[in-house]
Design a protein around this motif. Structure first.
Motif, PDB file in Angstrom:
ATOM      1  N   GLY A 152     -84.477  59.369  86.251  1.00 56.79           N
ATOM      2  CA  GLY A 152     -85.287  60.018  85.222  1.00 56.79           C
ATOM      3  C   GLY A 152     -85.463  61.497  85.509  1.00 56.79           C
ATOM      4  N   THR A 193     -83.545  51.155  94.418  1.00 57.32           N
ATOM      5  CA  THR A 193     -84.895  51.689  94.157  1.00 57.32           C
ATOM      6  C   THR A 193     -84.836  53.217  94.039  1.00 57.32           C
ATOM      7  N   VAL A 194     -84.109  53.843  94.976  1.00 60.00           N
ATOM      8  CA  VAL A 194     -84.027  55.308  94.969  1.00 60.00           C
ATOM      9  C   VAL A 194     -83.322  55.792  93.700  1.00 60.00           C
ATOM     10  N   LYS A 203     -83.069  54.313  90.834  1.00 62.84           N
ATOM     11  CA  LYS A 203     -83.930  54.086  89.663  1.00 62.84           C
ATOM     12  C   LYS A 203     -85.003  55.169  89.573  1.00 62.84           C
ATOM     13  N   ALA A 204     -85.591  55.509  90.734  1.00 64.86           N
ATOM     14  CA  ALA A 204     -86.662  56.509  90.740  1.00 64.86           C
ATOM     15  C   ALA A 204     -86.109  57.918  90.526  1.00 64.86           C
ATOM     16  N   THR A 205     -84.855  58.132  90.923  1.00 66.23           N
ATOM     17  CA  THR A 205     -84.270  59.482  90.842  1.00 66.23           C
ATOM     18  C   THR A 205     -83.730  59.809  89.448  1.00 66.23           C
TER      19      THR A 205
END
Lengths: 239, 238
Positions: A52, A45-46, A48-50
């Motif tokens: 971009g 999750t981290v 994926k969020a980081t």
């Protein structure tokens, strides 16, 4: 007295060590919070969020290092990149300080004064934000005021209008006087105008555009200098 | 545990306070080193005092815009985290975008939706906003010294033109920020023009009437007054 090289190495050693500690510190904050409240997100999750953000912010950092470090010098650069708000506060503030003192970037005096300027600016910004954070509830009506919103939304045109006049004026640059330097902005301005209005809007691409414009600006200035359109003369001492 | 119990919790405030205190100490130490060097170089105390004063006045108005960014972010992320990000490392222009990008990668349409899903998304958002800058910080640590050293060498090597080359570097920044104002509507153009005019007028007054102190505050005064003028231009355009 310390040699320039000794000072340069000392300020960089201090900058690198303190910035590295800061790097650890900023990851420590979410880690302690997540551990204390047992809210650790999954690694996937981290990532994926980081990803971009990483892909957007890293090229901006490259352009800021190449474009701003020669202007700010080492000491001010560590502080500027660490305290953020680079192009809207720290860089203009330091450039204004150098201009007022009549010293050039990439000089010993310039390095020292820009570091003092950015340190002071960082403390002031922090103080204003602390005040705002403390007074967020009572200041809410002020922050919501349309006039305040309009004034702060126009901070960049207001800032860059004043900066442009100040920098295009040229003149005193430490031990020399530069004349005709303003002509060197014509070429980069034309390039930006063509790209921004005819090809694609550069909003969000400012960092990359600055990076591309640096050699264009220097080559244009070199051409004008060779043609005698920009002149550099030693300053005559006043008695 | 709810999102805002953590986001506005005392633990986060203490950690953020400690982080900001660290950076303030760093500012003080950088200043100490620079002031010592300034004395060694024989820089006049008046020049240093003017640098400090003009930097204070110059910074206040744009900092209010940053404080407004805090007010905009607080309803979605609480006060502590935006306070940290806007005081250090972050930029008012990128922070809200960064928070929104992290939120959408977590599968929420907007920040407010993430806040309704308990405290878990806050941890991911904080990590993502921090991790997004990791590459930038590592590059800063590695390359600031190298680029600065190269710039000084090139400037020296280029002789008189080196002074010009360093001076015109800022023109690239000016061109990138100034040219797009002309497509942002009348208010932006009028504010920009007001700022130009005020700077010229104040510089003329300072020179003509030999008001030395005014010379140090021309940029700061022009900035504040032209920001105020944008309210007038907005009313007139309507």
């Amino acid at each position: 007295m310390e040699t320039r090289e000794h000072y340069f190495n000392r300020i960089n050693r201090f900058g690198r060590i303190s910035f590295t500690i800061f790097f650890v510190l900023i990851f420590t904050i979410p880690t302690i919070v997540c551990a204390a409240y047992d809210i650790f997100p999954g690694l996937a999750t981290v990532l994926k969020a980081t990803l971009g953000l990483f892909l957007i912010l890293t090229p901006i950092a490259v352009s800021e290092i190449v474009s701003f470090v020669p202007l700010l010098g080492s000491g001010a650069s560590y502080l500027t990149f660490e305290t953020g708000n680079v192009s809207n506060i720290k860089l203009p503030c330091a450039m204004n300080a150098l201009k007022l003192a009549g010293v050039q970037p990439a000089s010993e005096e310039g390095e020292v004064l820009s570091t003092i300027s950015v340190a002071v600016s960082s403390i002031v910004t922090t103080a204003v934000i602390i005040l705002a954070a403390l007074l967020l509830a009572p200041l809410a009506p002020v922050f919501a005021d349309p006039a305040v919103k309009t004034a702060t939304a126009n901070v960049l045109p207001a800032l860059f209008g004043a900066l442009m006049v100040s920098f295009l004026a040229g003149g005193d640059a430490g031990s020399v006087v530069i004349k005709g330097q303003w002509k060197a902005i014509i070429l980069p301005a034309l390039v930006v105008a063509v790209v921004h209005y005819l090809v694609f809007p550069i909003k969000g691409w400012e960092g990359v555009t600055i990076l591309v414009l640096l050699p264009v600006t220097i080559l244009g200035a070199r051409f004008l200098y060779k043609k005698g359109q920009i002149t550099v003369t030693p300053k005559v001492a006043k008695d | 545990m709810e999102f805002f119990d953590v986001a506005n919790g005392s633990l986060l405030f203490v950690l953020v306070g400690a982080g900001i205190a660290y950076v303030m100490v760093q500012c003080a130490l950088f200043m100490r080193i620079s002031l010592k060097r300034a004395r060694e170089l024989g820089i006049d105390g008046k020049v240093i005092s003017n640098t400090v004063k003009s930097s204070i006045v110059f910074t206040i108005a744009p900092s209010i815009a940053v404080a407004l960014g805090l007010a905009a972010m607080a309803p979605s992320l609480g006060i502590a985290w935006p306070w940290f990000r806007l005081s250090v490392i972050g930029s008012v222009s990128y922070e809200l975008m960064a928070a929104n990008m992290a939120t959408s990668a977590l599968g929420f349409a907007k920040l407010a939706d993430a806040a309704k899903a308990g405290a878990e998304p806050l941890g991911a958002i904080m990590y993502a906003m921090t991790g997004g800058l990791a590459g930038a910080i590592i590059l800063d640590i590695i390359f600031i010294k190298k680029v600065d050293s190269l710039a000084v060498r090139l400037k020296t090597k280029a002789g008189d033109f080196g002074v010009v080359a360093i001076g015109v570097l800022f023109f690239a920044v000016l061109a990138v920020f100034v040219v797009p104002f002309f497509g942002q509507g009348l208010v932006a153009v009028a504010t920009f023009a007001t700022s130009v005019a005020l700077t010229l007028v104040l510089a003329f007054i300072a020179k003509k009437f030999r008001i030395a102190w005014l010379g140090n505050f021309i940029l700061a005064f022009s900035l504040i007054l032209s920001m105020c003028s944008s309210v007038l231009w907005t009313a007139l355009v309507k």
